[in-house]
Motif scaffolding. Sequence first.
Motif, PDB file in Angstrom:
ATOM      1  N   ASP A   1       0.849  -1.184   0.000  1.00 32.62           N
ATOM      2  CA  ASP A   1       0.000   0.000   0.000  1.00 32.62           C
ATOM      3  C   ASP A   1       0.885   1.235   0.000  1.00 32.62           C
ATOM      4  OD1 ASP A   1      -2.389  -1.478   0.160  1.00 32.62           O
ATOM      5  OD2 ASP A   1      -2.283  -1.566   2.350  1.00 32.62           O
ATOM      6  N   LEU A   2       0.497   2.226  -0.788  1.00 33.07           N
ATOM      7  CA  LEU A   2       1.259   3.476  -0.825  1.00 33.07           C
ATOM      8  C   LEU A   2       1.038   4.268   0.452  1.00 33.07           C
ATOM      9  CD1 LEU A   2       0.615   4.587  -4.510  1.00 33.07           C
ATOM     10  CD2 LEU A   2       2.791   3.847  -3.540  1.00 33.07           C
ATOM     11  N   VAL A   3       2.136   4.793   1.007  1.00 37.30           N
ATOM     12  CA  VAL A   3       2.061   5.700   2.154  1.00 37.30           C
ATOM     13  C   VAL A   3       2.262   7.135   1.684  1.00 37.30           C
ATOM     14  CG1 VAL A   3       3.132   6.338   4.350  1.00 37.30           C
ATOM     15  CG2 VAL A   3       2.883   3.915   3.756  1.00 37.30           C
TER      16      VAL A   3
ATOM     17  N   THR B   1       2.956   6.851 -10.615  1.00 35.62           N
ATOM     18  CA  THR B   1       2.758   6.922 -12.057  1.00 35.62           C
ATOM     19  C   THR B   1       3.815   6.079 -12.755  1.00 35.62           C
ATOM     20  OG1 THR B   1       1.874   9.166 -11.857  1.00 35.62           O
ATOM     21  CG2 THR B   1       2.573   8.458 -14.039  1.00 35.62           C
ATOM     22  N   PHE B   2       3.375   5.146 -13.584  1.00 34.87           N
ATOM     23  CA  PHE B   2       4.298   4.333 -14.370  1.00 34.87           C
ATOM     24  C   PHE B   2       3.564   3.803 -15.584  1.00 34.87           C
ATOM     25  CE2 PHE B   2       2.239   1.392 -11.453  1.00 34.87           C
ATOM     26  CZ  PHE B   2       1.954   0.284 -12.233  1.00 34.87           C
ATOM     27  N   LYS B   3       4.316   3.213 -16.501  1.00 33.53           N
ATOM     28  CA  LYS B   3       3.728   2.571 -17.665  1.00 33.53           C
ATOM     29  C   LYS B   3       3.663   1.062 -17.416  1.00 33.53           C
ATOM     30  CE  LYS B   3       5.445   5.946 -21.031  1.00 33.53           C
ATOM     31  NZ  LYS B   3       6.229   6.121 -22.283  1.00 33.53           N
ATOM     32  N   PRO B   4       2.551   0.420 -17.781  1.00 30.92           N
ATOM     33  CA  PRO B   4       2.475  -1.025 -17.608  1.00 30.92           C
ATOM     34  C   PRO B   4       3.674  -1.725 -18.239  1.00 30.92           C
ATOM     35  CG  PRO B   4       0.324  -0.167 -18.185  1.00 30.92           C
ATOM     36  CD  PRO B   4       1.285   0.986 -18.329  1.00 30.92           C
ATOM     37  N   GLY B   5       4.271  -2.637 -17.475  1.00 35.62           N
ATOM     38  CA  GLY B   5       5.463  -3.344 -17.920  1.00 35.62           C
ATOM     39  C   GLY B   5       6.743  -2.842 -17.284  1.00 35.62           C
TER      40      GLY B   5
ATOM     41  N   SER C   1       9.341  -6.068 -11.231  1.00 41.72           N
ATOM     42  CA  SER C   1       8.323  -5.477 -12.102  1.00 41.72           C
ATOM     43  C   SER C   1       6.960  -5.469 -11.421  1.00 41.72           C
ATOM     44  CB  SER C   1       8.226  -6.259 -13.410  1.00 41.72           C
ATOM     45  OG  SER C   1       9.451  -6.235 -14.111  1.00 41.72           O
ATOM     46  N   MET C   2       6.191  -4.428 -11.695  1.00 43.40           N
ATOM     47  CA  MET C   2       4.825  -4.365 -11.205  1.00 43.40           C
ATOM     48  C   MET C   2       3.933  -5.283 -12.037  1.00 43.40           C
ATOM     49  SD  MET C   2       6.570  -1.467 -10.480  1.00 43.40           S
ATOM     50  CE  MET C   2       6.426  -0.288 -11.847  1.00 43.40           C
ATOM     51  N   ALA C   3       3.066  -6.038 -11.346  1.00 45.94           N
ATOM     52  CA  ALA C   3       2.105  -6.896 -12.041  1.00 45.94           C
ATOM     53  C   ALA C   3       0.777  -6.190 -12.247  1.00 45.94           C
ATOM     54  CB  ALA C   3       1.888  -8.189 -11.256  1.00 45.94           C
TER      55      ALA C   3
ATOM     56  N   GLY D   1      -2.628   2.965 -10.530  1.00 47.05           N
ATOM     57  CA  GLY D   1      -3.868   3.258  -9.818  1.00 47.05           C
ATOM     58  C   GLY D   1      -4.401   2.089  -9.023  1.00 47.05           C
ATOM     59  N   GLU D   2      -3.842   0.881  -9.242  1.00 46.39           N
ATOM     60  CA  GLU D   2      -4.246  -0.303  -8.486  1.00 46.39           C
ATOM     61  C   GLU D   2      -3.229  -0.566  -7.377  1.00 46.39           C
ATOM     62  OE1 GLU D   2      -6.278  -2.783 -12.219  1.00 46.39           O
ATOM     63  OE2 GLU D   2      -4.351  -3.401 -11.378  1.00 46.39           O
ATOM     64  N   PRO D   3      -3.601  -1.350  -6.363  1.00 43.29           N
ATOM     65  CA  PRO D   3      -2.628  -1.719  -5.323  1.00 43.29           C
ATOM     66  C   PRO D   3      -1.401  -2.379  -5.947  1.00 43.29           C
ATOM     67  CG  PRO D   3      -4.848  -2.309  -4.639  1.00 43.29           C
ATOM     68  CD  PRO D   3      -4.953  -1.873  -6.066  1.00 43.29           C
ATOM     69  N   LEU D   4      -0.229  -2.033  -5.441  1.00 41.89           N
ATOM     70  CA  LEU D   4       1.009  -2.551  -5.993  1.00 41.89           C
ATOM     71  C   LEU D   4       1.163  -4.043  -5.706  1.00 41.89           C
ATOM     72  CD1 LEU D   4       3.533   0.288  -5.058  1.00 41.89           C
ATOM     73  CD2 LEU D   4       2.892  -0.412  -7.361  1.00 41.89           C
ATOM     74  N   GLU D   5       1.553  -4.798  -6.741  1.00 39.24           N
ATOM     75  CA  GLU D   5       1.855  -6.213  -6.552  1.00 39.24           C
ATOM     76  C   GLU D   5       3.129  -6.559  -7.310  1.00 39.24           C
ATOM     77  OE1 GLU D   5       0.022 -10.732  -6.922  1.00 39.24           O
ATOM     78  OE2 GLU D   5      -0.805  -9.142  -8.193  1.00 39.24           O
ATOM     79  N   PHE D   6       4.020  -7.285  -6.618  1.00 40.40           N
ATOM     80  CA  PHE D   6       5.246  -7.792  -7.211  1.00 40.40           C
ATOM     81  C   PHE D   6       5.287  -9.304  -7.029  1.00 40.40           C
ATOM     82  CE2 PHE D   6       6.038  -3.494  -5.749  1.00 40.40           C
ATOM     83  CZ  PHE D   6       6.665  -2.891  -6.822  1.00 40.40           C
ATOM     84  N   LEU D   7       5.719 -10.024  -8.059  1.00 41.73           N
ATOM     85  CA  LEU D   7       5.943 -11.460  -7.964  1.00 41.73           C
ATOM     86  C   LEU D   7       7.447 -11.671  -7.812  1.00 41.73           C
ATOM     87  CD1 LEU D   7       3.510 -12.751 -10.732  1.00 41.73           C
ATOM     88  CD2 LEU D   7       3.142 -12.695  -8.253  1.00 41.73           C
ATOM     89  N   ILE D   8       7.851 -12.324  -6.731  1.00 40.94           N
ATOM     90  CA  ILE D   8       9.272 -12.396  -6.382  1.00 40.94           C
ATOM     91  C   ILE D   8       9.683 -13.848  -6.193  1.00 40.94           C
ATOM     92  CG2 ILE D   8      11.005 -11.729  -4.672  1.00 40.94           C
ATOM     93  CD1 ILE D   8       9.286  -9.250  -4.091  1.00 40.94           C
ATOM     94  N   LYS D   9      10.699 -14.241  -6.920  1.00 37.38           N
ATOM     95  CA  LYS D   9      11.243 -15.592  -6.780  1.00 37.38           C
ATOM     96  C   LYS D   9      12.213 -15.610  -5.602  1.00 37.38           C
ATOM     97  CE  LYS D   9      13.683 -19.251  -9.309  1.00 37.38           C
ATOM     98  NZ  LYS D   9      12.677 -20.294  -9.092  1.00 37.38           N
TER      99      LYS D   9
END
Length: 340
Positions: A128-130, A136-140, A157-159, A163-171
């Motif tokens: 969640d953003l504090v 602001t970013f571009k998809p990808g 990378s953002m999934a 404007g949506e909640p931030l999600e990262f997939l992390i190995k």
Amino acid sequence: MGDKHVVRFEPVDLEMEVDEEETVLNAAFRQGIALMHGCKEGQCAACKSFLLDGDVQMDRYSTFALAEYESDEGYILLCKSHAYSDLTVELINYDEEELRNAVPLQHLRTRIAAIEPVTHDIVSLRLDLVEPAAFTFKPGQYADIRIPGQDGHRSFSMANLPGEPLEFLIKKYPGGHFSGLLDDTLQPGDELELDGPYGTFTLKKSSDRRIVCIGGGAGLAPILSLLRHLVADGIDRPVRFFYGARNHADLLYLEQIEEIGEKLTDFEFVGCLSDSWPDGWANTGFVTEVVQRLEPGLAECDAYLCGPPPMVDAAIALLEMTGVPPDHIHYDKFTTSVAE
């Protein structure tokens, strides 16, 4: 801060200001200029350029990215170059569509909302953003997450869409500087700092070519963001998404991918399994082998690649062999970092 100078880029007729204490690449990020880049650490050569005029000093870099003879000839790495006079630089790799349409770098404070496993070695990190209230970013694109208690960061990378909640997939890797904290050190409610966005793994709006995505592991994240962008903007282009995994349990987010595909007019997902597979599974072998079998017309596509570096290297070699122009191949290739 140090003295300031002007950098002029050829052949794109573009100039910017740079401080002696920042690299040329970081000055571009700060001012919203999308120079081609990869690792940002002097290891990948994506930002290699030619110094036409001026005085540059470079921080330490890998000679795999810039050989000594190339440096003697005048080549530089923008991610390691400090300007000590006005410069004129010839860009070797650049995307003119992206160059003047970048998103300026932002610093974010976030709070962990959830850390959830999605496979045996990949977790979903949701933030969640504090501050500030929006990113602001571009998809990808991707962001650098600062490693708590250490002088370093890791790139993910953002999934999600802006404007949506931030999600990262992390190995997760044994001893990973950041991923190693996800098991029992970092908890929901902890704060993390981010810098971004980075990367040119973005949809090229001037193209109407069909899209071929090749992914593996946590490289699913930016491809998900791109696919969601296609749906949100009503972009009608054929998409084939090849995702490589070792076995069926490593295929993640299948329901989400199916939901996205149902909203696109011409979409196909191909799961490629290299080690073991259910009886009757059609697409076996490494993902690049499956792509080669099923995609005879690669030369007419825009290719988006994200995954483990060996997979990306193999995909680039395949695409180049089949005649895909370099400016139709888009990728971010991340390296791993483990504690010593």
